[in-house]
Structure formats: structure tokens, C-alpha cells
Design an enzyme around this catalytic site. Structure first.
Site, PDB file in Angstrom:
ATOM      1  N   HIS A 154      19.929 -17.583   8.601  1.00  0.00           N
ATOM      2  CA  HIS A 154      19.968 -16.617   9.709  1.00  0.00           C
ATOM      3  C   HIS A 154      20.287 -15.196   9.215  1.00  0.00           C
ATOM      4  CE1 HIS A 154      19.988 -20.111  12.392  1.00  0.00           C
ATOM      5  NE2 HIS A 154      20.948 -20.609  11.617  1.00  0.00           N
ATOM      6  N   SER A 275       9.685  10.201  -0.403  1.00  0.00           N
ATOM      7  CA  SER A 275       9.366  10.793   0.887  1.00  0.00           C
ATOM      8  C   SER A 275       8.810  12.198   0.688  1.00  0.00           C
ATOM      9  CB  SER A 275      10.637  10.848   1.741  1.00  0.00           C
ATOM     10  OG  SER A 275      10.469  11.724   2.841  1.00  0.00           O
ATOM     11  N   LYS A 281      14.696   9.556  -1.304  1.00  0.00           N
ATOM     12  CA  LYS A 281      14.108   8.284  -0.912  1.00  0.00           C
ATOM     13  C   LYS A 281      13.333   7.598  -2.050  1.00  0.00           C
ATOM     14  CE  LYS A 281      13.882   6.668   2.650  1.00  0.00           C
ATOM     15  NZ  LYS A 281      12.939   6.993   3.748  1.00  0.00           N
ATOM     16  N   GLU A 288       5.741  -3.358   1.563  1.00  0.00           N
ATOM     17  CA  GLU A 288       5.476  -3.176   2.988  1.00  0.00           C
ATOM     18  C   GLU A 288       4.008  -3.430   3.315  1.00  0.00           C
ATOM     19  OE1 GLU A 288       8.940   0.140   3.980  1.00  0.00           O
ATOM     20  OE2 GLU A 288       6.929   0.805   3.422  1.00  0.00           O
TER      21      GLU A 288
END
Length: 515
Positions: A154, A275, A281, A288
Site C-alpha cells: 500500500h 526544467s 530540477k 514518465e
């Protein structure tokens, strides 16, 4: 150009250019084009062997087909690859001779056979990439047998494991994918040739001979099923979808692990981006996109499956529309495997951070409950409640596992009506990730011995799987050589033409127009 009447016969006029383009498969026939040539060669050799056509005619047709095997143009104005090949043959040797090549065969059994031949190579390509990926995961596992980390259920801290144990779980998913592909390959490995449109032929065709020439282990017996079956395409797409599902799971882990909150791993720069506005970043963009494209592949599977569910027996042109999503799904899985292999191979792990997470999250609480059962002959439910009380108090007070005292555990037991006496050593051992991991010696568990055994056994399995895969590759690579040898035996091929055939590429041809 050959007149269209040769292709369409006298029953009906040729369709309009617009209709031809609408139903055309030319845009995705490049993946099977050379296999269709091989099928025509095998069929031709069978016709000659059976005495259905003479050697002189066979020799003339064979010369054209052998040249086409080096590459040819797929003409957009024609309906499909079959028409392109037939046009080339008739253009060079005339309809009187070239038209004999179509004796006893149909586009129906040809395309079914070509799809199987291409699917076999796609399966081998996908299996090869899975082997490489498994090798990377095993290599990482060997380096992190002693790297402790929290296991999760979980997405909450559960029990301590090792990074090697965790990575082996992913290895086993991809190992199942590999063996699923071998199972699919076995079902693909049947030749539909000789089924013609659906009822076979009154000519004395030797289906077994053609199957052997084309590298199939057996004939697909029922001729109706042979031309209409696309189960193997769906199974291939499903295998690709499962690969993508597992890659997506792993991508999700890497996205989480590379976040500031987890801090377990850092993806290599080559598989990340920064970024456009935020200079700090490092975005896990490759992971992704893999995660997103898994959805595309699953959608392609459902699209192909939905086409099949509504078709009457036997051949319908709807079957043609099954092919693009299946090929695209496999090609996407191949790309994703390659890029994820590079990303995983370059991972850097923060071993200290992983250990601290395993320790601070009370993932060792289960082992403490187990020890209470062993030491004090308690039921597990009572021990579970005692440890739960102690952990709640520690969390409420902001205490780490190292700051928990024996007195806190004894008080928790007293509140459950149990009197126990706990020494410091017992508590410290039970709350230590290393000790908990070492104690889990069950087969398949995270202990060093268990994990090392799993790695060694999987190394042996990897070697055996590689041998199987090499055997499959060899069989595919020998198709042209076998047919060339048979053409010489039947006196259809000239001896000096052998070198050209041997240069024909068997695996992943892509565009048939290339030299």
C-alpha cells in the site's frame, strides 16, 4: 505495368483508385514484404517438386523472386505486397508463365503465413531484449545483496528487505514475459500455406514440404482456421502489453525513488531532463513516457481484440486491420525495453538513505511480534497488539526505533494483560533491519543466503534461455539457405546465384526497398 484485369479477373472491374487506396495495406506491408517473397519461393519449389509446373517455368519465375528477395518497391497504387510481387513476376516473364505461380495459393494463406513468419522474428527480438534486461537486473542484484531498504505494501513501510531482493522481483516478472513469448512462439510456429482461400486445393500440394522450407515445425491443419486465425497476433500483442505493464511498474518505482521525498536512487543524466525555468530540477522524463506509452500498447491490444470478436468465419478484410496495432505494440515494447535498460543500468542508489528509511519506518515491527510469540508463547494476535501499542506510543512521542525502551514494550504488554520481561539486546536485535533480514531464511526471502541462491539459479536459467533463443534465431536465419539449396537440388536455381541469396537478411528487415 501489368493490366489490372490480370489481378482482378473477369468477375468484376477494378475498384476505383480511391477505394484501392482506402483498403490498401501497402503502408504497413513493408514488415512482411520479404517474407511474402520467401513464401512465393517455397510455394514455387513445391509446385516444381510436385510436377505441377515444369522446371523451365520454375527457373524463370525463381530468377525474378530471387532478385526481389534483395529488395523491391512497394507501389502505392497497388492494393498490397502480394500484388506488387505478382506484377513484378508477370512483368518479367509474362502472364503465361508468371501466372502459374498463383496455382494452389491465395492471398489469404500467404498473408497468414507471412504474419506468422514476421511474428516469430518479432517474438525473438522481444525475447532478446528481455534477456539483456534480465542480465542488467541480475548484475545490479549481485551488487546489492546487503543493501537494506524498506519493503512496501500500500506504498507504506512494511518489512525490511534488500535492494537485491527487490530487483529480483522485477527480474522474475520479465522472466515470465520471456517464457510467455516462448509459449507464443510455439503456437505461432504453424504454416497455413496450402490452405489457399479457405478450402485448400485440388492440386497435389505438399503442405509439409512448404512448412519445412519456411522454417515452421508443423502445418496448421484445418484450412478454414488457418486463413482466419489471428489468435497468435493477439497473443503477441498481449505479451508486448505485459512487458509494458511491468516496465510501467518499474518506471513508477524509479519516479518515486528519484523524488526528494524518497531519495533512494538517481537516474543518469542521459535519461533525465531539467526544467526550462527551474534550474534545480532533474525530471525522470524517460520513465514518465514509458509509463504513459504502456497505456497506448494496452489500447492497441484491445483494438485488435475487438476487431476479431465480431467476425464471421473465415477470411474477412477486417483481419488486415488487426496487423498495424499489433506490430506497433511490439515495436513500442522493443523501444521501451531498450531505453529502460539504459536507464536502469546507470542508476545510482543512496544506500545510506535506504537503510535509514528501513530503520525509521518501524518496518521491523513484525519481527518483534514474531519474537514475542517465540519467547513468551503468546498467540500472534496478542503479540501483534502489544507491538502495535508500543509503536503508537513511539510515534506519538516522536521516538525512533533506536529510542524505544524495553519498559515501553513491557507496559504495552501489561495493558494487554500480559506480563513479560524484555532485555535491551532482544529489543535492539528485533528492531534492527540487518537482523530481521538475516532471520528471513525462508525460500525466496531476503536473507543473504536465500537471495544469493536465487541469483545463482537465475544465472543458470538465463544461460539456458539464451541457448534456446540462439536456436530459434539460427532456425530463422537458415530459411534462405535451405531454400537456395533446395532450388539447386530441383535444378531451378543456377549455382552462381547462391551468393546473392546468402546476403539476404532474415531478421527485422524493415523497408523491403533497401538494397
Amino acid at each position: 505495368m501489368v493490366e489490372l484485369s490480370l489481378m482482378w479477373g473477369a468477375r468484376a472491374k477494378a475498384p476505383s483508385t480511391e477505394a484501392t487506396q482506402y483498403i490498401s495495406s501497402i503502408s504497413f506491408d513493408d514488415r512482411i514484404a520479404l517474407d511474402v517473397v520467401r513464401i512465393n519461393i517455397a510455394h514455387l519449389l513445391m509446385l516444381v517438386k510436385q510436377g505441377i509446373i515444369g522446371k523451365d517455368d520454375g527457373r524463370a519465375i525463381y530468377g525474378v523472386l530471387r532478385r526481389l528477395l534483395q529488395g523491391f518497391e512497394l507501389k502505392r497504387e497497388l492494393e498490397d505486397v502480394h500484388m506488387c510481387i505478382e506484377e513484378e513476376v508477370i512483368k518479367e516473364v509474362g502472364a503465361g508463365i508468371g501466372g502459374k505461380l498463383h496455382i494452389g495459393k491465395s492471398r489469404n494463406d500467404q498473408v497468414a503465413t507471412a504474419l506468422r513468419m514476421r511474428a516469430k522474428r518479432f517474438v525473438v527480438e522481444l525475447a532478446s531484449e528481455l534477456l539483456k534486461f534480465r542480465e542488467v537486473l541480475l548484475g545490479l542484484s549481485e551488487r546489492h545483496v546487503d543493501t537494506a531498504m524498506p519493503g512496501y505494501t500500500h506504498l507504506q513501510h512494511a518489512q525490511p528487505v534488500t535492494l537485491a531482493h527487490y530487483l529480483l522481483a522485477y527480474h522474475d516478472k520479465f522472466e515470465r514475459d520471456f517464457h510467455r513469448l516462448l509459449d507464443v512462439y510455439h503456437r505461432i510456429d504453424e504454416s497455413p500455406m496450402g490452405s489457399a482461400a479457405l478450402a485448400g486445393s485440388s492440386f497435389n500440394l505438399d503442405r509439409e514440404y512448404v512448412a519445412k522450407l519456411l522454417g515452421f515445425s508443423r502445418v496448421q491443419e484445418n484450412t478454414i482456421d488457418a486463413v482466419s486465425d489471428r489468435d497468435f497476433m493477439i497473443e503477441t500483442a498481449f505479451a508486448a502489453a505485459m512487458v509494458m505493464a511491468h516496465l510501467s511498474e518499474l518506471a513508477e518505482e524509479l519516479i518515486l525513488w528519484s523524488s526528494w521525498e524518497f531519495g533512494f536512487a538517481e537516474l543518469p543524466d542521459a535519461y533525465s531532463s531539467t526544467s526550462s525555468i527551474m534550474p534545480q530540477k532533474r525530471n525522470p522524463v524517460v520513465a514518465e513516457v514509458v509509463r504513459a506509452r504502456a497505456s497506448h500498447v494496452m489500447g492497441m491490444l484491445l483494438s485488435a481484440l475487438d476487431i476479431l470478436r465480431r467476425l464471421p468465419m473465415s477470411y474477412n478484410l477486417d483481419l488486415q486491420e488487426v496487423t498495424p496495432p499489433v506490430w506497433l505494440s511490439v515495436e513500442e515494447a522493443l523501444r521501451a525495453l531498450k531505453i529502460m535498460r539504459g536507464a536502469v543500468e546507470g542508476l545510482e542508489f543512496d544506500v545510506k538513505r535506504m537503510y535509514e528509511a528501513a530503520e525509521l519506518g518501524f518496518s521491523t515491527a513484525t519481527e518483534l511480534a514474531n519474537e514475542l510469540v517465540k519467547r513468551f508463547n503468546l498467540s500472534f494476535r496478542i503479540a501483534h497488539r502489544i507491538v502495535g501499542r508500543m509503536v503508537k506510543e513511539a510515534v506519538d512521542r516522536g521516538l525512533s526505533p533506536r529510542e524505544v525502551t524495553p519498559q515501553m514494550l513491557e507496559e504495552a504488554a501489561r495493558q494487554e494483560g500480559v506480563a513479560i520481561k524484555v532485555d535491551e539486546r532482544l529489543l535492539r536485535d528485533c528492531l534492527s533491519p540487518e537482523v530481521c533480514i538475516a532471520r528471513c531464511k525462508v525460500v525466496g526471502g531476503p536473507s543473504r543466503g536465500s537471495v544469493s541462491h536465487m541469483i545463482n539459479r537465475r544465472r543458470l536459467e538465463l544461460s539456458r534461455d539464451l541457448e534456446v533463443l540462439l536456436g530459434m534465431k539460427k532456425a530463422l536465419e537458415e530459411i534462405d539457405v535451405v531454400m537456395e539449396s533446395e532450388a539447386k537440388r530441383l535444378e531451378v536455381a543456377r549455382v552462381e546465384g547462391g551468393a546473392a541469396l546468402r546476403q539476404a537478411q532474415v531478421g527485422g528487415e524493415g523497408d523491403p526497398r533497401r538494397p
